[in-house]
Design a protein around this motif. Structure first.
Motif, PDB file in Angstrom:
ATOM      1  N   ALA A 105     -10.315  24.735  50.880  1.00 16.80           N
ATOM      2  CA  ALA A 105     -11.452  24.383  49.849  1.00 16.80           C
ATOM      3  C   ALA A 105     -10.650  24.324  48.427  1.00 16.80           C
ATOM      4  CB  ALA A 105     -12.284  25.274  50.067  1.00 16.80           C
ATOM      5  N   ILE A 109     -11.116  21.936  45.289  1.00 20.45           N
ATOM      6  CA  ILE A 109     -11.247  22.217  44.046  1.00 20.45           C
ATOM      7  C   ILE A 109     -10.515  21.831  42.887  1.00 20.45           C
ATOM      8  CG2 ILE A 109     -12.365  24.275  42.642  1.00 20.45           C
ATOM      9  CD1 ILE A 109     -13.302  25.342  45.289  1.00 20.45           C
ATOM     10  N   ALA A 112     -10.278  18.300  42.558  1.00 14.43           N
ATOM     11  CA  ALA A 112     -11.562  17.708  41.628  1.00 14.43           C
ATOM     12  C   ALA A 112     -11.461  17.971  39.964  1.00 14.43           C
ATOM     13  CB  ALA A 112     -12.597  18.436  42.075  1.00 14.43           C
ATOM     14  N   VAL A 126     -16.997  13.954  45.182  1.00 12.24           N
ATOM     15  CA  VAL A 126     -16.431  14.493  46.010  1.00 12.24           C
ATOM     16  C   VAL A 126     -17.108  14.492  47.362  1.00 12.24           C
ATOM     17  CG1 VAL A 126     -15.449  16.740  46.891  1.00 12.24           C
ATOM     18  CG2 VAL A 126     -15.352  16.254  44.264  1.00 12.24           C
ATOM     19  N   ASP A 128     -17.235  15.564  51.249  1.00 14.31           N
ATOM     20  CA  ASP A 128     -17.004  16.443  52.472  1.00 14.31           C
ATOM     21  C   ASP A 128     -17.372  15.993  53.632  1.00 14.31           C
ATOM     22  OD1 ASP A 128     -16.587  18.659  53.948  1.00 14.31           O
ATOM     23  OD2 ASP A 128     -18.087  19.898  53.164  1.00 14.31           O
ATOM     24  N   VAL A 140     -17.343  23.743  46.367  1.00 13.50           N
ATOM     25  CA  VAL A 140     -17.149  22.750  45.307  1.00 13.50           C
ATOM     26  C   VAL A 140     -18.011  22.429  44.226  1.00 13.50           C
ATOM     27  CG1 VAL A 140     -16.510  20.251  45.022  1.00 13.50           C
ATOM     28  CG2 VAL A 140     -15.435  21.204  47.053  1.00 13.50           C
ATOM     29  N   ALA A 147     -19.157  18.339  39.183  1.00 12.65           N
ATOM     30  CA  ALA A 147     -18.826  17.481  40.295  1.00 12.65           C
ATOM     31  C   ALA A 147     -19.932  16.910  40.970  1.00 12.65           C
ATOM     32  CB  ALA A 147     -18.236  18.123  41.465  1.00 12.65           C
ATOM     33  N   VAL A 149     -21.219  15.846  44.518  1.00 10.54           N
ATOM     34  CA  VAL A 149     -20.700  16.034  45.969  1.00 10.54           C
ATOM     35  C   VAL A 149     -21.602  15.518  47.185  1.00 10.54           C
ATOM     36  CG1 VAL A 149     -20.123  17.852  47.590  1.00 10.54           C
ATOM     37  CG2 VAL A 149     -19.981  18.208  45.086  1.00 10.54           C
TER      38      VAL A 149
END
Length: 292
Positions: A105, A109, A112, A126, A128, A140, A147, A149
């Motif tokens: 992770a 991060i 990002a 981002v 996942d 994140v 971000a 996500v």
């Protein structure tokens, strides 16, 4: 022991010490730690602050130690697990987060954050894949506030926990989708637009499980990657990430210590131009980092 039959602080510490000995005899890897953790969980405070414990605690603690001695994971007993400072619900049917995944992770991060510095007008996108409990997605979103996500998870139990995790730690900032992460139609509208793809997919090779706690308590859907080498799903996700990522986008994928070379080759074969293998805190090969 006090006049009313409760344990004083000294008797409490003896009880915890004896519990640690029982866990050691049962083969628990971290017996003293787990004995203390279970006591602190039930008391709601650390042992140095505890003044003692009543009979209710004693019976509840005995049951918790019994379950842990039977090799039920600590996180299952307490119903909670921790990941990069976040407290998450730990429920049956959901993969228990591991310390090595915190390193994975962290790599996502950092990727990002670099995107954020490069593009100040819009936060990084981002994705996942195989999000499980939502731990990585929530981390994140928490550590990279700009971000955007998206988390994808297929299993019903894990999807429900991922939704709850992201609502608790990053309300309104993570979109959680229940879908097959390897399906080319999943998030097809984002193809070529994603800055970072991060994934901790099922990757365990067939027959490779040795730990009794993992074998009995983690869902097999979250463990085995398919095929004798465990690479069927990870390889498919490398291909999916190649489609999702923009030029210069980064893939971060956790894998088994023996899969680094194969996954670097798979990434190069589908158009990634810079590939490397990152290591976890024990020095083992742990994740693929590849630039589109």
């Amino acid at each position: 022991m006090t006049a009313d039959g409760a344990l004083d602080r000294y008797a409490l510490r003896r009880l915890v010490h004896e519990a640690g000995q029982r866990l050691a005899q049962a083969g628990v890897a971290s017996p003293e730690h787990d004995a203390r953790e279970l006591a602190q969980w039930l008391l709601g405070c650390s042992l140095p602050l505890a003044e003692g414990a009543d009979e209710t605690f004693v019976s509840a603690y005995a049951e918790a130690i019994r379950r842990r001695a039977a090799r039920e994971p600590l996180q299952r007993v307490t119903g909670r697990m921790f990941f990069r400072g976040l407290e998450l619900a730990c429920r049956p049917g959901v993969f228990i987060v591991r310390p090595e995944t915190e390193v994975v992770a962290g790599a996502a991060i950092e990727a990002a954050r670099r995107c954020t510095r490069a593009n100040v007008t819009d936060g990084p996108l981002v994705v996942d894949l195989c999000a499980g409990s939502g731990a990585i997605a929530a981390a994140v979103a928490t550590e990279v506030p700009t971000a955007r996500v998206v988390a994808v998870e297929l299993a019903d139990d894990a999807y429900a926990v991922a939704v709850a995790t992201c609502e608790r730690h990053a309300l309104g900032r993570v979109r959680v989708l229940q879908a097959d992460a390897a399906d080319p139609m999943t998030l097809a509208g984002l193809d070529g637009q994603v800055d970072v793809v991060v994934t901790n997919p099922p990757y365990v090779p067939a027959g490779a499980l040795e730990d009794v706690e993992t074998a009995c308590h983690d869902p097999h859907l979250a463990l085995f990657g398919g095929g004798e080498d465990g690479l069927a799903l990870p390889t498919a996700l490398v291909r999916r990430a190649a489609a999702l990522l923009r030029g210069g986008g980064v893939l971060v994928m956790e894998h088994d210590a023996r899969q680094g070379a194969a996954l670097r080759g798979a990434a190069l074969a589908v158009g990634f131009r810079v590939v490397s293998t990152g290591r976890d805190l024990t020095g083992r090969d742990r994740y693929l980092r590849a630039v589109r």
